[in-house]
Write an enzyme that holds these catalytic residues in place. Structure first.
Site, mmCIF file in Angstrom:
data_model
loop_
_atom_site.group_PDB
_atom_site.id
_atom_site.type_symbol
_atom_site.label_atom_id
_atom_site.label_comp_id
_atom_site.label_asym_id
_atom_site.label_seq_id
_atom_site.Cartn_x
_atom_site.Cartn_y
_atom_site.Cartn_z
ATOM 1 N N GLU A 1 45.850 36.130 39.235
ATOM 2 C CA GLU A 1 44.944 35.067 39.708
ATOM 3 C C GLU A 1 43.507 35.343 39.271
ATOM 4 O O GLU A 1 43.160 36.467 38.887
ATOM 5 C CB GLU A 1 45.016 34.928 41.228
ATOM 6 C CG GLU A 1 44.557 36.170 41.976
ATOM 7 C CD GLU A 1 44.042 35.875 43.378
ATOM 8 O OE1 GLU A 1 43.125 35.036 43.512
ATOM 9 O OE2 GLU A 1 44.554 36.498 44.337
ATOM 10 N N LYS B 1 45.653 40.574 54.494
ATOM 11 C CA LYS B 1 44.509 41.242 55.080
ATOM 12 C C LYS B 1 44.420 40.914 56.559
ATOM 13 O O LYS B 1 44.703 39.785 56.971
ATOM 14 C CB LYS B 1 43.262 40.731 54.361
ATOM 15 C CG LYS B 1 42.092 41.648 54.474
ATOM 16 C CD LYS B 1 41.053 41.272 53.460
ATOM 17 C CE LYS B 1 41.325 41.986 52.166
ATOM 18 N NZ LYS B 1 40.452 41.562 51.092
HETATM 19 N N1 PSU Z 1 42.789 37.746 50.300
HETATM 20 C C1 PSU Z 1 42.296 38.878 49.773
HETATM 21 N N2 PSU Z 1 41.592 38.825 48.602
HETATM 22 C C2 PSU Z 1 41.382 37.643 47.945
HETATM 23 C C3 PSU Z 1 41.926 36.451 48.512
HETATM 24 C C4 PSU Z 1 42.627 36.559 49.682
HETATM 25 O O1 PSU Z 1 42.482 39.934 50.348
HETATM 26 O O2 PSU Z 1 40.734 37.624 46.885
HETATM 27 C C5 PSU Z 1 41.761 35.145 47.791
HETATM 28 C C6 PSU Z 1 43.056 34.748 47.048
HETATM 29 O O3 PSU Z 1 42.709 34.070 45.856
HETATM 30 C C7 PSU Z 1 43.720 33.795 48.020
HETATM 31 C C8 PSU Z 1 42.520 33.085 48.585
HETATM 32 O O4 PSU Z 1 44.615 32.886 47.415
HETATM 33 O O5 PSU Z 1 41.538 34.109 48.745
HETATM 34 C C9 PSU Z 1 42.835 32.416 49.901
HETATM 35 O O6 PSU Z 1 41.758 31.625 50.268
HETATM 36 P P1 PSU Z 1 41.845 30.717 51.602
HETATM 37 O O7 PSU Z 1 41.904 31.705 52.718
HETATM 38 O O8 PSU Z 1 40.586 29.905 51.571
HETATM 39 O O9 PSU Z 1 43.101 29.920 51.467
#
Ligand code: PSU
Ligand code: MN
Length: 305
Positions: free
Chosen positions: A26, A160
């Site tokens: 990603e 996380k």
């Molecule tokens: N969790 C992490 N590191 C990240 C992300 C999530 O520990 O870099 C990033 C990933 O790209 C994930 C996105 O798909 O954040 C999720 O964002 P949201 O919570 O806005 O859906």
């Protein structure tokens, strides 16, 4: 399968044509998940780890009205260093393509690209999930629903603990997404190997994971698999320090009214700063470990197909 809105980078196209293993990566982790220059160093390391694992890396991003499956060095550099790079999940994809912006794909955006290109393995750090405080915010990452749609196995270090992990596991179950603890009976919590929660399933080898992928898609059960690979023990963080940082980050976010797509990047930056970079170092090591495992799984799966 030629789609004018998809651009497949030549080495990736060649590997796909020959049925050789490819690992998707990603770009949100690059543009919004880590500071410069650690982000560009990290993605370069990740790509070379995929190559040395016997597979071809395909970092997914959006630029010039196309989803790029694999990026050249200039595009990686732009994603890592430019201001205003979009963060693209499923709902943002049409507008990002139509407007021709430079955008980084989240797990959900990357899954869309990987599934279109026929890439069955994708390695990342952590997936999005159900946020703490969901009862008032309704914040559930589009990563979960996309995992239910895309025929891709995602290797992550669990999720996380900025998230509500028990609720995240419940939604994964509702969506029918197999969650596999890799070499563990516990669902790992990103910076730490333990969460106190059981992993629904366990595999000990890449070959076993590949067999599960093969069985799922051969029987016509569409959608992805989550492989939860615990952070290497030598890199694991001290849980108390992380939890303290997360709690003050969440408090600060709510005081400042930070919500929606900016919340996760805000928390990642906050935790990194308040742990004096310790969380970033751990983050880099766990994503490297996930990429090594992703390459092994891609190699094992390519022999089954
Ligand atoms: N969790 C992490 N590191 C990240 C992300 C999530 O520990 O870099 C990033 C990933 O790209 C994930 C996105 O798909 O954040 C999720 O964002 P949201 O919570 O806005 O859906
Ligand atoms: Mn969200």
């Amino acid at each position: 399968m030629v789609n004018p809105l998809i651009h497949i980078h030549p080495p990736v196209a060649l590997a796909l044509k020959n049925g050789e293993p490819v690992v998707a990566l990603e770009s949100t982790i690059v543009a919004h998940g880590m500071p410069y220059p650690a982000n560009i160093e990290t993605v370069q390391t990740l790509e070379s780890l995929v190559w040395s694992g016997g597979a071809v890396p395909a970092t997914v991003a959006v630029a010039n009205g196309q989803i790029h499956i694999g990026c050249d060095a200039d595009m990686l550099h732009a994603l890592a260093s430019e201001e205003g790079v979009w963060k693209i999940s499923r709902r943002d994809m049409p507008l990002a393509l139509a407007k021709g912006v430079l955008g980084a794909t989240t797990v959900s955006g990357t899954l869309i690209g990987a599934a279109h290109a026929g890439i069955p393995v994708f390695s990342t750090g952590g997936i999005g999930g159900v946020h703490r405080g969901v009862a008032s915010t309704w914040d559930i990452s589009a990563d979960l629903t996309e995992l239910a749609n895309a025929d891709v196995a995602v290797v992550s270090a669990g999720a996380k603990s900025i998230l509500d992990l028990p609720k995240t596991l419940e939604v994964l179950e509702s969506l029918g997404i197999p969650v596999i603890g890799y070499g563990t009976d516990e669902f790992p919590a990103f910076f730490t190997r333990e969460s106190g929660l059981d992993a629904p399933h366990r595999c000990n080898t890449a070959k076993e994971v590949a067999a599960a992928m093969h069985a799922k898609w051969t029987i016509g059960l569409e959608g992805g698999i989550l492989v939860a690979n615990p952070i290497p023990a030598s890199a694991a963080a001290e849980p108390k320090a992380i939890e303290t940082a997360i709690e003050s980050g969440l408090l600060k976010a709510s005081e400042q009214g930070i919500q929606g797509k900016t919340l996760t990047p805000f928390l990642l930056r906050f935790i990194n700063e308040s742990t004096g970079g310790a969380s970033l170092a751990a983050n880099r090591q766990l994503v490297e470990s996930n990429v090594r495992l992703g390459a092994e799984i891609a190699v094992a799966y390519a022999t089954l197909r």
